[in-house]
Design a protein around this motif. Structure first.
Motif, PDB file in Angstrom:
ATOM      1  N   GLN A  85      -7.871  -1.095 -12.386  1.00  0.00           N
ATOM      2  CA  GLN A  85      -7.143  -0.405 -11.173  1.00  0.00           C
ATOM      3  C   GLN A  85      -7.425  -0.818  -9.707  1.00  0.00           C
ATOM      4  OE1 GLN A  85      -6.689   3.910 -12.374  1.00  0.00           O
ATOM      5  NE2 GLN A  85      -4.858   3.196 -13.615  1.00  0.00           N
TER       6      GLN A  85
ATOM      7  N   ALA B 174       0.784  -1.169   0.027  1.00  0.00           N
ATOM      8  CA  ALA B 174      -0.248   0.055   0.086  1.00  0.00           C
ATOM      9  C   ALA B 174       0.826   1.151  -0.077  1.00  0.00           C
ATOM     10  CB  ALA B 174      -0.844   0.024   1.335  1.00  0.00           C
ATOM     11  N   ASP B 175       1.298   1.704  -1.148  1.00  0.00           N
ATOM     12  CA  ASP B 175       1.904   2.995  -1.408  1.00  0.00           C
ATOM     13  C   ASP B 175       1.323   4.150  -1.971  1.00  0.00           C
ATOM     14  OD1 ASP B 175       1.888   2.094  -3.892  1.00  0.00           O
ATOM     15  OD2 ASP B 175       4.160   2.050  -4.327  1.00  0.00           O
ATOM     16  N   GLY B 176      -0.056   4.039  -2.188  1.00  0.00           N
ATOM     17  CA  GLY B 176      -0.977   4.964  -2.735  1.00  0.00           C
ATOM     18  C   GLY B 176      -1.047   5.080  -3.913  1.00  0.00           C
ATOM     19  N   GLN B 177      -0.216   4.009  -4.814  1.00  0.00           N
ATOM     20  CA  GLN B 177      -0.303   3.952  -6.328  1.00  0.00           C
ATOM     21  C   GLN B 177      -1.179   2.730  -6.573  1.00  0.00           C
ATOM     22  OE1 GLN B 177       1.267   5.960  -8.285  1.00  0.00           O
ATOM     23  NE2 GLN B 177       1.473   7.167  -6.355  1.00  0.00           N
ATOM     24  N   PRO B 178      -1.988   3.036  -7.734  1.00  0.00           N
ATOM     25  CA  PRO B 178      -2.812   1.720  -8.262  1.00  0.00           C
ATOM     26  C   PRO B 178      -2.016   0.830  -9.011  1.00  0.00           C
ATOM     27  CG  PRO B 178      -3.093   3.579  -9.627  1.00  0.00           C
ATOM     28  CD  PRO B 178      -2.025   4.098  -8.682  1.00  0.00           C
ATOM     29  N   TYR B 179      -2.551  -0.448  -8.741  1.00  0.00           N
ATOM     30  CA  TYR B 179      -1.952  -1.660  -9.625  1.00  0.00           C
ATOM     31  C   TYR B 179      -2.936  -1.917 -10.644  1.00  0.00           C
ATOM     32  CZ  TYR B 179       1.145  -3.256  -5.597  1.00  0.00           C
ATOM     33  OH  TYR B 179       1.965  -2.977  -4.549  1.00  0.00           O
ATOM     34  N   ASP B 180      -2.282  -1.635 -11.997  1.00  0.00           N
ATOM     35  CA  ASP B 180      -3.197  -2.159 -13.189  1.00  0.00           C
ATOM     36  C   ASP B 180      -2.994  -3.595 -13.644  1.00  0.00           C
ATOM     37  OD1 ASP B 180      -3.341   0.621 -13.571  1.00  0.00           O
ATOM     38  OD2 ASP B 180      -2.771   0.401 -15.618  1.00  0.00           O
TER      39      ASP B 180
ATOM     40  N   THR C   9      -0.889  -2.590   3.265  1.00  0.00           N
ATOM     41  CA  THR C   9      -0.035  -3.694   2.691  1.00  0.00           C
ATOM     42  C   THR C   9      -0.464  -5.142   3.129  1.00  0.00           C
ATOM     43  OG1 THR C   9       1.591  -2.006   2.746  1.00  0.00           O
ATOM     44  CG2 THR C   9       2.269  -4.410   2.706  1.00  0.00           C
TER      45      THR C   9
ATOM     46  N   VAL D  92     -11.861   1.712 -11.630  1.00  0.00           N
ATOM     47  CA  VAL D  92     -11.333   1.210 -10.491  1.00  0.00           C
ATOM     48  C   VAL D  92     -12.042   0.113  -9.665  1.00  0.00           C
ATOM     49  CG1 VAL D  92     -11.066   2.281  -7.904  1.00  0.00           C
ATOM     50  CG2 VAL D  92     -10.702   3.503 -10.111  1.00  0.00           C
TER      51      VAL D  92
ATOM     52  N   THR E  20      -6.092   0.051  -5.753  1.00  0.00           N
ATOM     53  CA  THR E  20      -5.201   0.549  -5.017  1.00  0.00           C
ATOM     54  C   THR E  20      -5.341  -0.178  -3.592  1.00  0.00           C
ATOM     55  OG1 THR E  20      -5.206   2.617  -6.301  1.00  0.00           O
ATOM     56  CG2 THR E  20      -4.223   2.745  -4.025  1.00  0.00           C
TER      57      THR E  20
END
Length: 147
Positions: free
Chosen positions: A118, A71-77, A124, A99, A120
Motif C-alpha cells: 500500500q 493524493a486523496d488520502g486513500q492508499p493505492y494497493d 498529487t 505500507v 498513499t
C-alpha cells in the motif's frame, strides 16, 4: 544416529561429488530468477491490468515505472507481476497491509505468500517505482516523487 541413516548421508554426499547431477535436499531450493523485463506494476490505479504503460523499463538505477497518482488520502494497493500472475513472478508484501513510504526502501517477497503493498501519496503527481534484485530472491522497492 543409526548406521543406515549415516550410510545414506555418506552415499548421497559421495554420489553428488562423483557425478554431474545435482543432489537436491528437501526444503532447500534456489529462489526463481525474477524476469524484470516481463513484469508490470499492477494495482488499483490500472485496474490490476498488465498494460504497456506499466511495464518495467530498465534504467541505470534498476527497473522502473512512472505512475501518475492522486493524493486523496486513500492508499493505492499494488503488486509486481507478469502478464499471467505466475506465482514465482508475482512479488509483494511480506504481510497484509504493508505500507510503502516515499524514499524508504522496502524488500518484497515473490510467490504465493506475498500480499498487496500500500502506498498513499502525500501530493498529487508522478511517482517513480524502482525495483532492484536483492539477495534471497527478494526485490528491493524504492518510490520517489518525480520532479
Amino acid at each position: 544416529m543409526n548406521k543406515k541413516f549415516a550410510f545414506l548421508l555418506v552415499f548421497v554426499f559421495l554420489s553428488g561429488c562423483s557425478s554431474r547431477s545435482v543432489v537436491s535436499l528437501p526444503g532447500i531450493m534456489e529462489p526463481p530468477e525474477i524476469k524484470f523485463e516481463n513484469l508490470y506494476l499492477r494495482g488499483v490505479f490500472n485496474w490490476w491490468e498488465a498494460n504497456a504503460k506499466y511495464q518495467l523499463k530498465e534504467g541505470s538505477q534498476g527497473w522502473y515505472v512512472d505512475v501518475d497518482l492522486i493524493a486523496d488520502g486513500q492508499p493505492y494497493d499494488f503488486r509486481l507481476s507478469d502478464g499471467f500472475w505466475t506465482p514465482d513472478q508475482t512479488c509483494g508484501a511480506r504481510y497484509k497491509g504493508q505500507v510503502v513510504m516515499v524514499q524508504s526502501s522496502i524488500y518484497m517477497i515473490c510467490g504465493t505468500e506475498s500480499e498487496n503493498l500500500q502506498f498513499t501519496p502525500g501530493k498529487t503527481g508522478v511517482y517513480r517505482f524502482t525495483f532492484t534484485p536483492a539477495s534471497g530472491g527478494e526485490v528491493m522497492l524504492l518510490v520517489t516523487p518525480k520532479a
